[in-house]
Design an enzyme around this catalytic site. Structure first.
Site: not given
Length: 346
Positions: A235-237, A255
């Site tokens: 996933g993102h970050a 994250s």
């Protein structure tokens, strides 16, 4: 190739016939009398008595002898190196296929091999010795290092950064939008623009069908030496530390940060905004919902210490018998209480 030559190239010691001719490599139960095999997992030691292999790479020579061995500190690694002595994947000729679409502002390094129907967008920079197979797409502004290999249908999205010696297997997607939607008062959702990027450091391999989402802001980063199996979602970050191993069908929510040398077995799920330490091992199907310090081995969903999980699963297998025992004890207690109550009334 003589076994002696293989031993010299691998730095292994021979126990047995150094002059035996080796024509290939194969698994322990598949190898023929002109092939080299290996034993790294003690579970398969019994196959040493039945294998037809000309020689076996082992850590320690078996006490009963009976064959020719290459003595290695790491049989699995040396078997992988031996494979390279007998098989090299085909390398396309250098040059750019006429059907490839490359924008004039893109910069391609020397010795590139760019196959049919490749699309390379504006302001892309690709280093030397790239091998880009058919139907790969590289979006605007991407930066790619030397010795890049991208197999058919891989995609590198806009402004992502890829280091040296990175391999993308078929259908790997680098930098699609992260899954970001803000709820409105009426129950609908506002898409959050994913303005960040993905950074893939040197010596990373991402295998077929895996997806590394770009961040809404900032970056998603895969650090040097990490290997990502098929059908993995990151996933993102997210940050994955150096030399990570992430096996098939695992998913990591946004994250979350991993330290170095972590290993996720198949179908591991990790929730978002966690901090995972160095040298953490998550066994297959583990569900992680909290931070994990360095050096832990965890299992189960929700995740717990692996040894505790093993004890729990042993108990779980006996639950029907335990339920029967508890029911029997409940009945005996109820009978005793009934008899005691009857004596009290009399």
């Amino acid at each position: 190739m003589k076994l002696q030559e293989i031993a010299e190239r691998l730095g292994c010691h021979i126990a047995g016939d150094a002059e035996v001719e080796i024509k290939g490599v194969a698994g322990l139960d598949e190898a023929g009398p002109e092939e080299l095999t290996f034993l790294s997992n003690p579970r398969y030691k019994r196959l040493l008595k039945t294998t037809l292999a000309a020689a076996v790479i082992v850590r320690d020579e078996p006490a009963d002898g009976g064959s020719t061995y290459l003595i290695s500190k790491n049989p699995y690694l040396d078997f992988a190196r031996a494979l390279e002595l007998f098989y090299q994947p085909p390398v396309p000729e250098t040059g750019i296929h006429p059907s490839a679409v490359i924008v004039d502002s893109a910069v391609i390094g020397s010795n590139a091999s760019i196959g049919p129907y490749v699309v390379i967008g504006e302001d892309v920079v690709i280093g030397d010795n790239a091998v880009i197979h058919p139907h790969v797409t590289i979006y605007r502004g991407a930066r790619v290092g030397d010795d890049f290999v991208a197999h058919s249908n891989a995609v590198v999205r806009e402004f992502c950064e890829i280091g040296d010696r990175v391999v993308l297997q078929n259908g790997a997607i680098i930098g699609p939008d992260g899954y970001g939607f803000a709820p409105r008062a009426d129950g609908t959702h506002q898409k959050i623009v994913q303005a960040g990027k993905v950074v893939i450091e040197d010596d990373v391999e991402i295998q077929a069908g895996s997806c590394i989402d770009r961040a809404a802001v900032g970056e998603t980063r895969i650090r040097k030496g990490t290997k990502i199996d098929n059908l993995v979602q990151i996933g993102h970050a997210v940050t994955i530390g150096k030399n990570g191993i992430i096996c098939s069908q695992s998913g990591i929510a946004g994250s979350t940060t991993f330290g170095d040398n972590c290993m996720l077995a198949g179908q591991v799920g990790v929730t978002g905004h966690l901090r995972i330490g160095n040298n953490v091992l998550m066994t297959a199907k583990t569900g992680v919902g909290k931070d994990i310090p360095d050096g832990r081995k965890v299992s189960g969903a929700p995740s717990i210490d692996n040894l505790r999980w093993l004890r729990c699963t042993a108990v779980y297998n006996r639950l029907p018998e335990l339920d029967k025992t508890v029911s029997s004890l409940d009945k005996r207690i109820a009978d005793l209480e009934a008899k005691s109550g009857a004596r009290g009334e009399s």
